[in-house]
Scaffold this motif. Structure first.
Motif, PDB file in Angstrom:
ATOM      1  N   CYS A 128      16.183  21.631  -1.081  1.00 32.90           N
ATOM      2  CA  CYS A 128      15.133  21.086  -1.736  1.00 32.90           C
ATOM      3  C   CYS A 128      14.077  20.280  -1.458  1.00 32.90           C
ATOM      4  CB  CYS A 128      15.828  19.984  -3.007  1.00 32.90           C
ATOM      5  SG  CYS A 128      17.131  20.628  -3.837  1.00 32.90           S
ATOM      6  N   PRO A 129      12.721  20.386  -1.612  1.00 34.91           N
ATOM      7  CA  PRO A 129      11.682  19.750  -1.081  1.00 34.91           C
ATOM      8  C   PRO A 129      11.667  18.096  -1.168  1.00 34.91           C
ATOM      9  CG  PRO A 129      10.655  21.612  -2.501  1.00 34.91           C
ATOM     10  CD  PRO A 129      12.391  21.641  -2.730  1.00 34.91           C
ATOM     11  N   ILE A 130      11.439  17.527  -0.244  1.00 30.81           N
ATOM     12  CA  ILE A 130      11.574  15.905  -0.288  1.00 30.81           C
ATOM     13  C   ILE A 130      10.291  15.520  -0.952  1.00 30.81           C
ATOM     14  CG2 ILE A 130      11.657  13.731   1.132  1.00 30.81           C
ATOM     15  CD1 ILE A 130      13.528  15.537   2.929  1.00 30.81           C
ATOM     16  N   VAL A 131      10.415  14.728  -1.710  1.00 31.01           N
ATOM     17  CA  VAL A 131       9.136  13.960  -2.473  1.00 31.01           C
ATOM     18  C   VAL A 131       8.471  13.147  -1.372  1.00 31.01           C
ATOM     19  CG1 VAL A 131       8.259  12.600  -4.172  1.00 31.01           C
ATOM     20  CG2 VAL A 131      10.095  14.109  -4.495  1.00 31.01           C
ATOM     21  N   PRO A 132       7.020  13.736  -1.214  1.00 35.91           N
ATOM     22  CA  PRO A 132       6.144  12.768  -0.345  1.00 35.91           C
ATOM     23  C   PRO A 132       6.074  11.477  -0.890  1.00 35.91           C
ATOM     24  CG  PRO A 132       5.127  14.917  -0.875  1.00 35.91           C
ATOM     25  CD  PRO A 132       6.193  14.870  -1.849  1.00 35.91           C
ATOM     26  N   ARG A 133       5.953  10.546  -0.050  1.00 41.72           N
ATOM     27  CA  ARG A 133       5.929   8.998  -0.417  1.00 41.72           C
ATOM     28  C   ARG A 133       4.621   8.776  -1.076  1.00 41.72           C
ATOM     29  NH1 ARG A 133       9.420   5.412  -1.518  1.00 41.72           N
ATOM     30  NH2 ARG A 133       8.603   3.565  -1.689  1.00 41.72           N
ATOM     31  N   ALA A 134       3.507   9.602  -0.818  1.00 41.00           N
ATOM     32  CA  ALA A 134       2.384   9.199  -1.504  1.00 41.00           C
ATOM     33  C   ALA A 134       2.339   9.539  -2.970  1.00 41.00           C
ATOM     34  CB  ALA A 134       1.367  10.347  -1.268  1.00 41.00           C
ATOM     35  N   ASN A 135       3.475  10.233  -3.630  1.00 41.85           N
ATOM     36  CA  ASN A 135       3.812  10.362  -4.902  1.00 41.85           C
ATOM     37  C   ASN A 135       4.726   9.287  -5.670  1.00 41.85           C
ATOM     38  OD1 ASN A 135       2.018  12.453  -4.858  1.00 41.85           O
ATOM     39  ND2 ASN A 135       3.173  13.937  -6.046  1.00 41.85           N
ATOM     40  N   TYR A 136       4.729   8.194  -4.880  1.00 38.52           N
ATOM     41  CA  TYR A 136       5.635   7.024  -5.463  1.00 38.52           C
ATOM     42  C   TYR A 136       4.731   6.407  -6.702  1.00 38.52           C
ATOM     43  CZ  TYR A 136       7.318   2.260  -6.090  1.00 38.52           C
ATOM     44  OH  TYR A 136       7.956   1.143  -6.516  1.00 38.52           O
ATOM     45  N   LEU A 137       5.416   6.227  -7.935  1.00 35.22           N
ATOM     46  CA  LEU A 137       4.893   5.351  -9.089  1.00 35.22           C
ATOM     47  C   LEU A 137       5.584   4.253  -9.236  1.00 35.22           C
ATOM     48  CD1 LEU A 137       4.789   8.573 -11.666  1.00 35.22           C
ATOM     49  CD2 LEU A 137       2.735   7.705 -10.484  1.00 35.22           C
ATOM     50  N   ALA A 138       4.619   2.968  -9.059  1.00 35.36           N
ATOM     51  CA  ALA A 138       5.245   1.850  -8.969  1.00 35.36           C
ATOM     52  C   ALA A 138       5.617   1.104 -10.434  1.00 35.36           C
ATOM     53  CB  ALA A 138       4.480   0.676  -8.361  1.00 35.36           C
ATOM     54  N   LEU A 139       6.394   1.814 -11.130  1.00 32.81           N
ATOM     55  CA  LEU A 139       7.094   1.576 -12.399  1.00 32.81           C
ATOM     56  C   LEU A 139       8.376   2.179 -12.803  1.00 32.81           C
ATOM     57  CD1 LEU A 139       4.784   2.932 -15.341  1.00 32.81           C
ATOM     58  CD2 LEU A 139       4.741   4.208 -13.120  1.00 32.81           C
ATOM     59  N   LYS A 167       1.321   2.839 -19.403  1.00 33.56           N
ATOM     60  CA  LYS A 167       1.785   1.215 -19.775  1.00 33.56           C
ATOM     61  C   LYS A 167       0.762   0.673 -19.235  1.00 33.56           C
ATOM     62  CE  LYS A 167       6.288   2.688 -20.741  1.00 33.56           C
ATOM     63  NZ  LYS A 167       6.883   2.394 -22.014  1.00 33.56           N
ATOM     64  N   GLY A 168      -0.709   1.028 -19.547  1.00 31.42           N
ATOM     65  CA  GLY A 168      -1.579   0.116 -19.474  1.00 31.42           C
ATOM     66  C   GLY A 168      -2.095   0.266 -17.996  1.00 31.42           C
ATOM     67  N   GLN A 169      -1.737   1.069 -16.884  1.00 29.39           N
ATOM     68  CA  GLN A 169      -1.997   1.264 -15.595  1.00 29.39           C
ATOM     69  C   GLN A 169      -2.552   2.741 -15.301  1.00 29.39           C
ATOM     70  OE1 GLN A 169       0.640  -0.723 -12.769  1.00 29.39           O
ATOM     71  NE2 GLN A 169       2.159  -0.988 -14.608  1.00 29.39           N
ATOM     72  N   THR A 170      -3.519   2.798 -14.265  1.00 32.65           N
ATOM     73  CA  THR A 170      -3.791   4.096 -13.738  1.00 32.65           C
ATOM     74  C   THR A 170      -3.176   4.506 -12.762  1.00 32.65           C
ATOM     75  OG1 THR A 170      -6.025   3.207 -14.808  1.00 32.65           O
ATOM     76  CG2 THR A 170      -5.833   5.154 -13.088  1.00 32.65           C
ATOM     77  N   PHE A 171      -2.819   5.660 -12.954  1.00 37.21           N
ATOM     78  CA  PHE A 171      -1.892   6.250 -11.589  1.00 37.21           C
ATOM     79  C   PHE A 171      -2.583   7.424 -11.018  1.00 37.21           C
ATOM     80  CE2 PHE A 171       1.067   3.587 -13.968  1.00 37.21           C
ATOM     81  CZ  PHE A 171       1.615   2.676 -12.805  1.00 37.21           C
ATOM     82  N   THR A 172      -2.283   7.774  -9.869  1.00 34.41           N
ATOM     83  CA  THR A 172      -2.802   9.108  -9.253  1.00 34.41           C
ATOM     84  C   THR A 172      -1.386   9.615  -8.624  1.00 34.41           C
ATOM     85  OG1 THR A 172      -3.528   8.184  -7.144  1.00 34.41           O
ATOM     86  CG2 THR A 172      -5.217   8.499  -8.809  1.00 34.41           C
ATOM     87  N   LEU A 173      -1.384  11.123  -8.659  1.00 34.57           N
ATOM     88  CA  LEU A 173      -0.267  11.774  -7.872  1.00 34.57           C
ATOM     89  C   LEU A 173      -0.810  13.111  -7.615  1.00 34.57           C
ATOM     90  CD1 LEU A 173       2.592  11.614 -10.728  1.00 34.57           C
ATOM     91  CD2 LEU A 173       2.388  10.412  -8.288  1.00 34.57           C
ATOM     92  N   ASN A 174      -0.404  13.490  -6.370  1.00 34.56           N
ATOM     93  CA  ASN A 174      -0.805  14.671  -5.786  1.00 34.56           C
ATOM     94  C   ASN A 174      -0.098  16.021  -6.593  1.00 34.56           C
ATOM     95  OD1 ASN A 174      -2.676  13.496  -3.790  1.00 34.56           O
ATOM     96  ND2 ASN A 174      -1.021  13.529  -2.359  1.00 34.56           N
ATOM     97  N   VAL A 175      -0.577  17.140  -6.800  1.00 37.25           N
ATOM     98  CA  VAL A 175      -0.047  18.061  -7.449  1.00 37.25           C
ATOM     99  C   VAL A 175      -0.098  19.361  -6.397  1.00 37.25           C
ATOM    100  CG1 VAL A 175      -1.896  18.996  -8.532  1.00 37.25           C
ATOM    101  CG2 VAL A 175       0.482  19.629  -9.453  1.00 37.25           C
ATOM    102  N   TYR A 176       1.105  19.727  -5.925  1.00 33.47           N
ATOM    103  CA  TYR A 176       1.254  20.894  -5.005  1.00 33.47           C
ATOM    104  C   TYR A 176       1.013  22.241  -5.411  1.00 33.47           C
ATOM    105  CZ  TYR A 176       2.257  16.650  -2.485  1.00 33.47           C
ATOM    106  OH  TYR A 176       2.066  15.363  -2.011  1.00 33.47           O
TER     107      TYR A 176
END
Length: 199
Positions: free
Chosen positions: A177-188, A103-112
């Motif tokens: 269930c693993p709890i999603v780390p806050r670092a993997n929040y996408l602001a959209l 959506k025209g933005q750059t994002f980063t996510l940690n993959v485990y």
């Protein structure tokens, strides 16, 4: 008497037809997931929920949510205990960082990568991508969603958010269930994948 017997046969036939409903879903992936949820041997659903199950609620497939991400591997990262919805912890490490545009933005996510998972046959190259987004708690499950990935041969990897699924604990509290780390929040809003489960 013949009329009564004919009526009983008709009722039995109709009830059999009701039980053999076609598997719903707009894509092969959706139909596969719905078939697994209907199957008592694979389904995370409680018996009472599976009894009347016709299919999960998905966002409409949207190809804009299929992105190619650059994978920056992070070798030798330390293992840590990822918290879960129970007292259990899951030993994980950050395998790498995914960078992509959406959506025209750059994002980063940690993959485990899971220490226990990688020892299982068929999962040696499995990667775990949990994420949070702005649909959580509204259209989608409040605790975030997951995507399954595999270690690629190169440094790019396809992320298909249309295949985002809920943790099993969204359907049954007996699961851990693993709890999603806050670092993997996408602001959209990720309007793709499985929606919240309405019991």
């Amino acid at each position: 008497m013949k009329y009564v017997i004919s009526l009983l046969i008709l009722v039995l036939l109709l009830s059999c037809n009701d039980e053999k409903q076609p598997i719903l879903g707009d894509t092969d992936y959706q139909r596969k997931v719905n078939a697994e949820f209907k199957d008592a041997s694979k389904s995370p659903l409680k018996d009472k929920d599976r009894k009347h199950f016709t299919g999960l609620d998905f966002f409409k497939f949207d190809s804009t949510y299929v992105v190619t991400a650059h994978l920056k591997a992070t070798p030798n990262t330390e293992w840590f205990d990822m918290k879960t919805t129970t007292s259990r912890v899951s030993p994980e490490r950050i395998y790498g960082v995914l960078t992509f545009e959406l959506k025209g933005q750059t994002f980063t996510l940690n993959v485990y990568q899971g220490k226990d998972t990688m020892k299982q046959e068929g999962f040696e190259d499995y990667l775990f991508l949990p994420f949070l987004d702005d649909t959580n708690g509204d259209e989608s499950y409040g605790g975030g969603r997951y995507i399954d990935l595999r270690i690629p041969e190169g440094d790019t990897i396809e992320i298909d958010f249309n295949k985002a699924y809920n943790p099993y604990c969204a359907y049954n509290e007996k699961y851990s269930c693993p709890i999603v780390p806050r670092a993997n929040y996408l602001a959209l809003r990720i309007e793709a994948g499985v929606k919240a489960f309405k019991k």
